[in-house]
Motif scaffolding. Structure first.
Motif, PDB file in Angstrom:
ATOM      1  N   VAL A 155      45.896  31.223  38.466  1.00 17.74           N
ATOM      2  CA  VAL A 155      46.005  31.678  37.080  1.00 17.74           C
ATOM      3  C   VAL A 155      47.096  30.868  36.358  1.00 17.74           C
ATOM      4  CG1 VAL A 155      46.408  33.662  35.589  1.00 17.74           C
ATOM      5  CG2 VAL A 155      45.304  33.975  37.802  1.00 17.74           C
ATOM      6  N   LYS A 156      46.735  30.375  35.196  1.00 14.55           N
ATOM      7  CA  LYS A 156      47.699  29.634  34.365  1.00 14.55           C
ATOM      8  C   LYS A 156      48.592  30.622  33.614  1.00 14.55           C
ATOM      9  CE  LYS A 156      44.830  25.750  32.973  1.00 14.55           C
ATOM     10  NZ  LYS A 156      44.254  25.123  31.775  1.00 14.55           N
ATOM     11  N   PRO A 157      49.796  30.419  33.356  1.00 15.60           N
ATOM     12  CA  PRO A 157      50.570  29.282  33.909  1.00 15.60           C
ATOM     13  C   PRO A 157      50.855  29.505  35.387  1.00 15.60           C
ATOM     14  CG  PRO A 157      51.972  30.736  32.643  1.00 15.60           C
ATOM     15  CD  PRO A 157      50.589  31.275  32.494  1.00 15.60           C
ATOM     16  N   PHE A 158      50.776  28.448  36.115  1.00 15.76           N
ATOM     17  CA  PHE A 158      50.857  28.624  37.569  1.00 15.76           C
ATOM     18  C   PHE A 158      52.120  28.021  38.136  1.00 15.76           C
ATOM     19  CE2 PHE A 158      48.475  24.824  36.537  1.00 15.76           C
ATOM     20  CZ  PHE A 158      49.106  23.849  37.281  1.00 15.76           C
ATOM     21  N   LYS A 159      52.443  28.519  39.336  1.00 20.12           N
ATOM     22  CA  LYS A 159      53.537  27.927  40.099  1.00 20.12           C
ATOM     23  C   LYS A 159      52.947  26.818  40.945  1.00 20.12           C
ATOM     24  CE  LYS A 159      56.965  31.224  39.660  1.00 20.12           C
ATOM     25  NZ  LYS A 159      57.071  32.561  40.230  1.00 20.12           N
ATOM     26  N   GLY A 205      42.645  34.987  33.969  1.00 20.58           N
ATOM     27  CA  GLY A 205      42.702  35.437  35.363  1.00 20.58           C
ATOM     28  C   GLY A 205      42.357  36.895  35.549  1.00 20.58           C
ATOM     29  N   ASP A 206      41.484  37.434  34.678  1.00 21.90           N
ATOM     30  CA  ASP A 206      41.119  38.838  34.856  1.00 21.90           C
ATOM     31  C   ASP A 206      40.097  38.968  35.989  1.00 21.90           C
ATOM     32  OD1 ASP A 206      38.307  39.113  33.078  1.00 21.90           O
ATOM     33  OD2 ASP A 206      39.674  37.456  32.592  1.00 21.90           O
ATOM     34  N   LEU A 207      40.001  40.181  36.466  1.00 29.54           N
ATOM     35  CA  LEU A 207      39.223  40.427  37.682  1.00 29.54           C
ATOM     36  C   LEU A 207      37.752  40.013  37.539  1.00 29.54           C
ATOM     37  CD1 LEU A 207      39.573  41.561  40.502  1.00 29.54           C
ATOM     38  CD2 LEU A 207      38.830  43.766  39.648  1.00 29.54           C
ATOM     39  N   GLU A 208      37.207  40.224  36.323  1.00 30.63           N
ATOM     40  CA  GLU A 208      35.785  39.883  36.145  1.00 30.63           C
ATOM     41  C   GLU A 208      35.556  38.387  36.390  1.00 30.63           C
ATOM     42  OE1 GLU A 208      37.015  42.117  33.136  1.00 30.63           O
ATOM     43  OE2 GLU A 208      36.866  43.293  34.977  1.00 30.63           O
ATOM     44  N   VAL A 241      45.016  41.925  42.568  1.00 29.84           N
ATOM     45  CA  VAL A 241      44.326  40.632  42.633  1.00 29.84           C
ATOM     46  C   VAL A 241      44.854  39.701  41.554  1.00 29.84           C
ATOM     47  CG1 VAL A 241      42.103  39.502  42.319  1.00 29.84           C
ATOM     48  CG2 VAL A 241      42.250  41.580  43.685  1.00 29.84           C
ATOM     49  N   GLU A 242      44.933  40.231  40.347  1.00 33.26           N
ATOM     50  CA  GLU A 242      45.353  39.378  39.233  1.00 33.26           C
ATOM     51  C   GLU A 242      46.783  38.873  39.437  1.00 33.26           C
ATOM     52  OE1 GLU A 242      42.367  41.492  36.023  1.00 33.26           O
ATOM     53  OE2 GLU A 242      44.533  41.777  35.824  1.00 33.26           O
ATOM     54  N   ALA A 243      47.631  39.769  39.923  1.00 29.08           N
ATOM     55  CA  ALA A 243      49.024  39.374  40.151  1.00 29.08           C
ATOM     56  C   ALA A 243      49.128  38.363  41.282  1.00 29.08           C
ATOM     57  CB  ALA A 243      49.855  40.609  40.475  1.00 29.08           C
ATOM     58  N   ALA A 244      48.361  38.618  42.354  1.00 28.42           N
ATOM     59  CA  ALA A 244      48.450  37.734  43.518  1.00 28.42           C
ATOM     60  C   ALA A 244      47.992  36.324  43.170  1.00 28.42           C
ATOM     61  CB  ALA A 244      47.604  38.295  44.651  1.00 28.42           C
TER      62      ALA A 244
END
Lengths: 875, 126
Positions: free
Chosen positions: B103-107, B85-88, A679-682
């Motif tokens: 999630v930063k830094p982002f594309k 951008g952690d799961l929690e 999830v985090e990677a995606a």
């Protein structure tokens, strides 16, 4: 008969009432009669006295006149001077006496000398005192007791014309006389003589001596009775009513008559009457008994019936009829009772009905619960079994996949070499083929377990028919060749170019049958013939061989699970004996049929007929020269992709294998080890495709897929899974996965999927990258700003304001890459991490590095642009 | 189709970059806010189709703004842009009703994706 208590009581009541009435009546009658009798005594005794005296007087008068007549006769005789001798006189006298019924007669002269004498019995002394008669001329009468008898004596002077003597005659007062009077007056008569010596009862009409005693005792008591008064004396036995009166009184003797009556005697008639009443009384009693019995019955029987009915009703016999024919209240009561009974019966039946319903409902519920429970248990058992089998097969297949994969990889590597050592190649080949064989067996067992658990679902796709057949041909060609058998495909055109079928399962059936045919054929040929029966809309596959054949007996059990045509075959040819069973069950799933015809030692023909499900493109091909355009990649086709792929699998072997297979396509790979990382990677990067293992720690593939899809993750996600039961399928698709790929995955299938989702065409080039997108101005401004704030970083570090420094680093981490300074971003991230973990010195070192980098970039930017265009931040 | 977008981020550099990128994608109406309170006030005056929301901001954070907007049932797609951008955080964002998470830094491709999804959603909405 048995008496109920009520009947007894009623009976006793009625009988005693009757007896009471009777006795009261009797008593009142008796006492009235008694009183009446008492009142009657006086009258009766007075009347009795009068009658008695009258009788005595009449007797005396009569006697007197008789005596007078005789005296006159005597006087006459004397007057004529007829002298007679004594003898004659006595004779005459006795004649006279007999005539007048006198008992004694005496003639005396004036000197009282006896002249003549007559007596019935000897010696009565009739003469009174001489004085008494001497001066008298008149007839005299008196009573005298002579001996034991009482005589009425009459004395008449014989006048001729002077007195010449006396005629004295006596008449005894006999018992007869007394009895005669007694008959008249119905009273007992006692004649008592009182003398100087004492009283004596002379005559009595009463027979018993006892009364005499009583009577005498009473008379002699001294209290001389009042003459003419009624007296009542009590004796031991009786009450006596007495009336004494004086009859005659001389100097020497007193004659007292006592008339006597006994109360008992006077009540005798009453007693007789009473006695006569006894039978009536008995009859009355009897009638009372009968009557009371009848009444008791007439009351108690209906009451008893009601009672009995009530009892039976109470014990649950509601249909009990009550027969009460009696009129009046009882009938009404019975009628009311019947109504009540009906009401109770109705209510009872309702209650019963409801109870039945409840019972039935309960029973149904209970049965349903049991059935549900049993079904649940069975389902759970099946579920557990299939889960177990799935897990076991997963556990077996995962290492097998790795083994086969690696051996293939090795073969791959070896084949590229110029001189491959032949024994190594052989060994690896053996590894590979044995692995595949083992895999085959595991798959068969798994298939059977799925079939038994009804877990197999066909996956219908439109596929090209001829390549599918050709694949089978290719797969088995080498096996057939190795046995020296000719394996050929016979197409009977026209055939559909594409069909809608489950290619995996169809291939499985045909491969199995062809494989069997080759296995059991020692020499000759095996042929797979295919034709379309357009009339029946059936697609028919015939597998003919010239092998050992199957006897009719063996054919019967050919398709049973776990059996082979011959038990020895498993030793000779190997195999689990599940193949034909699986073929049959799969054919059944296709709603088709499988059939066998065989002659021993000549060969067998298996026919599989499947309903023809037309593909969207229902073209028929007339010959094999122009096979339908295949979109499927051929065996050797490895698609060349320019794509980014995220792979998530917790099993390292699988990751390596996936990496090996995928890298051949030229795709950019990111490998992660669990759902969380996935999830985090995606979210952090762009991916064209995600391959997600279903079973992973931290977060499983389904959950990860769901999370991503909820956040609008648009790239397709392919689920890699060993368990493809219906529930898993549903879960997979509900989570948002595009499709699933069975594990161990088939490389060709994987490539097909990659082609489908990533395409062979290049990734859309219009995606702007940061450099092309950004205005150079923005970049410059960003680095100038950064340059301006860099001094504050130093300041913060010097004053150990780590928190604010960390915030700044965080900002740079988030933005620098966007402005085309990815190295700045990475460095900032590293510093942030160091500060967070209190590696302050390292952080400070890196901070210096960062500042140097910023300075460098700033210098570069400044040198390439005119400083004028840079807008200095206003604040 | 014209989308309106709001960027809520305390970091001006981030805002500027994102705004520039969005303009390149043909979006004309871009509103910026530097904190959650400002964001919600501005949104009340000028609702937008899409919001890029930073989580870590001084004062009320991005989650507060997210839940406030969702409580008002505003029809806006909200995409979280955060370095955390952690799961929690991701799961919390989903719970509070976020439509996307970058999630930063982002594309920029991720931003493009979000915009595309939003365009599609708006087009399908009657």
């Amino acid at each position: 008969m048995s008496w109920t208590p009520l009947q007894k009581k009623l009976f006793i009541l009625v009988v005693s009432l009757f007896s009471l009435v009777y006795l009261l009546t009797l008593y009142s009658v008796y006492s009235a009669a008694y009183n009446q009798a008492e009142r009657d005594y006086v009258t009766r005794l007075n009347v009795g006295r009068n009658v008695f005296l009258n009788e005595i007087n009449v007797t005396r008068g009569h006697f007197n006149s008789n005596v007078e007549t005789i005296a006159k006769d005597w006087a006459l005789r004397s007057a004529v001077g007829q002298s007679v001798d004594t003898e004659s006189i006595n004779s005459i006298l006795s004649n006279h006496a007999a005539r007048i019924d006198a008992d004694a007669a005496l003639i005396v002269d004036n000197d009282m000398q006896q002249v003549a004498f007559f007596a019935v019995r000897k010696g009565p002394q009739l003469l009174p005192d001489g004085l008494l008669l001497s001066n008298q001329q008149k007839q005299q009468t008196w009573l005298a007791r002579i001996g034991s008898d009482v005589f009425l004596i009459s004395a008449k002077p014989i006048l001729a014309p002077a007195r010449i003597g006396w005629l004295i005659m006596g008449k005894r007062l006999s018992e007869d006389f007394i009895s005669r009077i007694r008959e008249l007056i119905s009273l007992d008569i006692n004649l008592i003589v009182q003398q100087e010596q004492g009283s004596e009862l002379a005559i009595s009409s009463m027979p018993t001596a006892m009364h005499h005693q009583t009577l005498l005792a009473h008379i002699n008591q001294g209290n001389s009775p009042l003459m003419g008064e009624v007296e009542i004396i009590k004796s031991r036995q009786d009450e006596l009513v007495l009336m004494p009166f004086l009859l005659s009184n001389t100097a020497k003797q007193k004659f007292i008559v006592v008339l006597q009556d006994s109360i008992a005697g006077s009540l005798k008639s009453l007693n007789i009457f009473m006695l006569e009443l006894v039978p009536y009384f008995l009859i009355g009693v009897l009638m009372a008994i009968l009557g009371s019995y009848y009444i008791a019955r007439s009351i108690s029987r209906p009451v008893g019936r009601l009672l009995q009915a009530a009892k039976r009703v109470a014990s649950g016999h509601y249909t009990e009829q009550i027969h009460v024919s009696e009129r009046s209240e009882l009938r009404e009561l019975a009628a009311e009772f019947r109504l009540m009974q009906d009401a109770v019966m109705e209510r009872e039946s309702k209650i019963k009905e409801q109870a039945e319903q409840i019972k039935l409902a309960d029973k149904h519920k209970y049965e349903a619960a049991i059935a549900r429970r049993e079904q649940q248990i069975a389902e759970q058992a099946t579920e557990a079994k299939s889960r177990f089998l799935a897990n076991v097969s997963h556990e077996i297949r995962t290492p097998l996949t790795a083994m086969i994969g690696y051996s293939d990889m090795l073969l791959d590597t070896l084949s590229t070499r110029q001189q491959a050592p032949q024994d190594e190649v052989q060994a690896i080949n053996a590894l590979s083929s044995n692995g595949r064989h083992l895999m085959h067996i595991v798959n068969e067992v798994l298939d059977v377990s799925k079939i038994e658990a009804n877990k197999i679902e066909l996956e219908y796709l439109d596929v090209d028919l001829l390549p599918l057949i050709e694949n089978i041909h290719i797969s088995l060609q080498s096996l057939a060749a190795s046995k020296g058998i000719d394996f050929s495909i016979q197409h009977h055109f026209p055939l559909p170019a594409r069909v809608n079928t489950d290619p995996t399962r169809l291939t499985q059936i045909l491969l199995n049958l062809c494989n069997n045919a080759i296995k059991f054929t020692e020499q000759g040929q095996v042929e797979l013939a295919i034709h379309l029966n357009q009339f029946d809309q059936q697609l028919c596959f015939e597998i003919r061989d010239s092998g050992v054949g199957i006897s009719e007996e063996q054919q019967k059990h050919l398709f049973d699970a776990y059996t082979q045509a011959d038990q020895s075959t498993s030793r000779k040819f190997g195999g689990t004996g599940l193949g034909l069973y699986i073929c049959q069950e799969l054919t059944r799933l296709f709603e088709g049929s499988i059939d066998v015809q065989s002659t021993l030692h000549q060969g067998s023909t298996f026919t599989v007929s499947l309903p023809w499900r037309k593909a969207q493109d229902p073209r028929l091909v007339m010959n094999g020269e122009e096979p339908a355009l295949s979109t499927e990649p051929s065996n050797t086709d490895i698609p060349q992709l320019n794509a980014t792929i995220l792979c998530a699998d917790d099993n390292e072997d699988n990751r390596i294998l996936l990496k090996y297979v995928l890298e051949k396509t030229g795709a950019t790979l990111t490998m992660v080890e669990d759902g969380k990382q996935a999830v985090e990677a995606a979210l952090a990067d762009h991916f064209d495709l995600v391959l997600m293992d279903m079973q992973m720690p931290e977060m499983d593939g389904v959950e990860a897929t769901r999370t991503l899809k909820q956040l609008g993750f648009s790239a397709p996600i392919v689920m890699l899974t060993a368990n493809v039961d219906e529930q898993s399928r549903q879960n997979i698709f509900a989570a948002g996965a595009a499709c699933h790929l069975g594990k161990p995955f088939d490389t060709q299938k994987l490539y097909a999927l990659l082609t489908r989702f990533c395409g062979t065409e290049k990734r859309a080039p219009e995606t702007p990258n940061a450099e092309s997108l950004l205005d150079e101005e923005l970049r410059i401004q960003y680095i100038v700003n950064l340059h301006n704030t860099a001094s504050t970083f130093r300041h913060a570090a010097r004053h150990q304001q780590w928190q604010s420094l960390r915030t700044e680093m965080h900002k740079i981490k988030g933005t620098a890459a966007n402005y085309g300074f990815p190295d700045l971003g990475q460095l900032a991230a590293a510093i942030e991490s160091d500060l967070q973990h209190h590696h302050l010195q390292r952080g400070e070192r890196k901070l210096a590095e960062l500042i140097a980098l910023i300075e460098g970039q700033y210098t570069a930017v400044r040198d390439n642009t005119t400083v004028d265009s840079v807008v200095e931040p206003s604040s | 189709m014209n989308l309106s977008v709001m960027i809520v981020d305390d970091e001006s550099a981030s805002r500027q970059f994102l705004a520039a990128a969005l303009r390149k994608m043909g979006i004309e109406l871009i509103i910026e806010a530097s904190n959650a309170i400002d964001g919600i006030k501005t949104f009340a005056k000028q609702p937008v189709d899409l919001m890029f929301l930073d989580l870590n901001m001084p004062g009320e954070n991005g989650f507060a703004l997210l839940s406030a907007l969702r409580a008002q049932q505003k029809n806006v797609r909200i995409v979280i842009i955060s370095a955390a951008g952690d799961l929690e955080n991701v799961q919390k964002a989903i719970r509070l009703g976020a439509d996307g998470f970058i999630v930063k830094p982002f594309k920029l491709a991720k931003v493009q994706e979000s915009v595309a999804v939003c365009r599609k959603a708006k087009a399908s909405r009657p």
